[in-house]
Design a protein around this motif. Structure first.
Motif, PDB file in Angstrom:
ATOM      1  N   GLU A 192      -5.934   4.492   6.564  1.00  0.00           N
ATOM      2  CA  GLU A 192      -6.043   3.992   5.201  1.00  0.00           C
ATOM      3  C   GLU A 192      -7.349   4.479   4.604  1.00  0.00           C
ATOM      4  O   GLU A 192      -8.425   4.266   5.154  1.00  0.00           O
ATOM      5  CB  GLU A 192      -5.996   2.464   5.198  1.00  0.00           C
TER       6      GLU A 192
ATOM      7  N   SER B 131       0.849  -1.175   0.000  1.00  0.00           N
ATOM      8  CA  SER B 131       0.000   0.000   0.000  1.00  0.00           C
ATOM      9  C   SER B 131       0.884   1.224   0.000  1.00  0.00           C
ATOM     10  O   SER B 131       2.079   1.144   0.263  1.00  0.00           O
ATOM     11  CB  SER B 131      -0.926  -0.006   1.210  1.00  0.00           C
ATOM     12  N   ALA B 132       0.306   2.360  -0.236  1.00  0.00           N
ATOM     13  CA  ALA B 132       1.097   3.579  -0.366  1.00  0.00           C
ATOM     14  C   ALA B 132       1.517   4.100   0.990  1.00  0.00           C
ATOM     15  O   ALA B 132       0.774   4.052   1.954  1.00  0.00           O
ATOM     16  CB  ALA B 132       0.280   4.641  -1.095  1.00  0.00           C
ATOM     17  N   SER B 133       2.718   4.629   1.051  1.00  0.00           N
ATOM     18  CA  SER B 133       3.239   5.241   2.262  1.00  0.00           C
ATOM     19  C   SER B 133       2.973   6.740   2.193  1.00  0.00           C
ATOM     20  O   SER B 133       2.488   7.238   1.180  1.00  0.00           O
ATOM     21  CB  SER B 133       4.739   4.950   2.384  1.00  0.00           C
TER      22      SER B 133
ATOM     23  N   THR C  26       2.231  -3.524   4.170  1.00  0.00           N
ATOM     24  CA  THR C  26       1.334  -3.141   5.251  1.00  0.00           C
ATOM     25  C   THR C  26       1.628  -3.973   6.483  1.00  0.00           C
ATOM     26  O   THR C  26       1.785  -5.172   6.391  1.00  0.00           O
ATOM     27  CB  THR C  26      -0.126  -3.380   4.837  1.00  0.00           C
TER      28      THR C  26
ATOM     29  N   GLY D  10       4.220   8.309  -0.909  1.00  0.00           N
ATOM     30  CA  GLY D  10       3.774   7.744  -2.169  1.00  0.00           C
ATOM     31  C   GLY D  10       4.511   6.479  -2.565  1.00  0.00           C
ATOM     32  O   GLY D  10       4.186   5.856  -3.556  1.00  0.00           O
TER      33      GLY D  10
ATOM     34  N   LYS E 250       5.726   2.526  -2.293  1.00  0.00           N
ATOM     35  CA  LYS E 250       5.063   1.289  -1.891  1.00  0.00           C
ATOM     36  C   LYS E 250       5.833   0.673  -0.738  1.00  0.00           C
ATOM     37  O   LYS E 250       7.049   0.628  -0.746  1.00  0.00           O
ATOM     38  CB  LYS E 250       5.024   0.295  -3.057  1.00  0.00           C
TER      39      LYS E 250
ATOM     40  N   LYS F  19      -4.969   3.982   0.169  1.00  0.00           N
ATOM     41  CA  LYS F  19      -3.755   4.785   0.371  1.00  0.00           C
ATOM     42  C   LYS F  19      -3.673   5.221   1.822  1.00  0.00           C
ATOM     43  O   LYS F  19      -4.678   5.494   2.470  1.00  0.00           O
ATOM     44  CB  LYS F  19      -3.766   6.022  -0.527  1.00  0.00           C
ATOM     45  N   TRP F  20      -2.453   5.285   2.320  1.00  0.00           N
ATOM     46  CA  TRP F  20      -2.230   5.747   3.683  1.00  0.00           C
ATOM     47  C   TRP F  20      -2.046   7.246   3.665  1.00  0.00           C
ATOM     48  O   TRP F  20      -1.172   7.767   2.976  1.00  0.00           O
ATOM     49  CB  TRP F  20      -1.001   5.073   4.287  1.00  0.00           C
ATOM     50  N   THR F  21      -2.887   7.973   4.433  1.00  0.00           N
ATOM     51  CA  THR F  21      -2.772   9.424   4.524  1.00  0.00           C
ATOM     52  C   THR F  21      -2.575   9.820   5.980  1.00  0.00           C
ATOM     53  O   THR F  21      -3.104   9.186   6.888  1.00  0.00           O
ATOM     54  CB  THR F  21      -4.025  10.129   3.960  1.00  0.00           C
TER      55      THR F  21
END
Length: 155
Positions: free
Chosen positions: A100, A42-44, A52, A47, A49, A104-106
């Motif tokens: 998540e 998943s995105a950090s 998780t 941005g 990868k 994407k992780w924000t």
């Protein structure tokens, strides 16, 4: 005579235990540093990868973050406290809570710094109803470190 033999056996036993500990420690470190093929990517926050739920993609493999949510179920708008410990991060290193969203992780507005004793605590207000998947992240010059994911149900 028996005290001399006892001393020699003690030295041999001690060196054997030391060798076994060093060998097994290196093997465990190499095993822990190798990526698992079943991890989901998943995105950090930057941005990139990253797997998780892994403790650390850093090259040293010695850094990690743990996280525990104060409550597993809250009403929308309530505050939740997240606590945990770090390993391998310097005191004062910045930490940020991420959630998540759409794969994407924000980053959320909740931040903290590593305290003396390698602990931290941060609080966040969760507004979005449903299951929130959260983790704590640290991005330092040593590398990116992520805690395992915790889930909080928001009603």
């Amino acid at each position: 005579m028996t005290s001399v033999l006892r001393h020699r056996y003690g030295r041999v036993l001690g060196s054997g235990i030391l060798c076994a500990a060093l060998l097994s420690g290196g093997t465990a470190g190499a095993f822990a540093a190798s990526p698992s093929p079943t991890d989901n990517a998943s995105a950090s926050p930057t941005g990139d990868k990253s797997p998780t739920g892994t403790a650390s993609p850093s090259p040293t493999g010695k850094t990690s973050i743990t996280v525990t949510a104060g409550k597993s179920s809250v009403k929308a708008g309530d505050m939740v406290t997240f606590t945990g410990r770090t390993k391998g991060l310097k005191v004062g290193s910045p930490l940020v809570l991420q959630h998540e969203k759409n794969g994407k992780w924000t980053a959320l507005k909740a931040t903290a710094k590593v305290k003396t004793g390698n602990s931290y605590a941060l609080a966040a207000k969760l507004n979005t109803k449903g299951d929130e998947h959260l983790r704590v992240a640290s991005v330092t010059k040593e590398g990116k470190v992520f805690s395992p994911t915790v889930t909080v149900k928001v009603n």
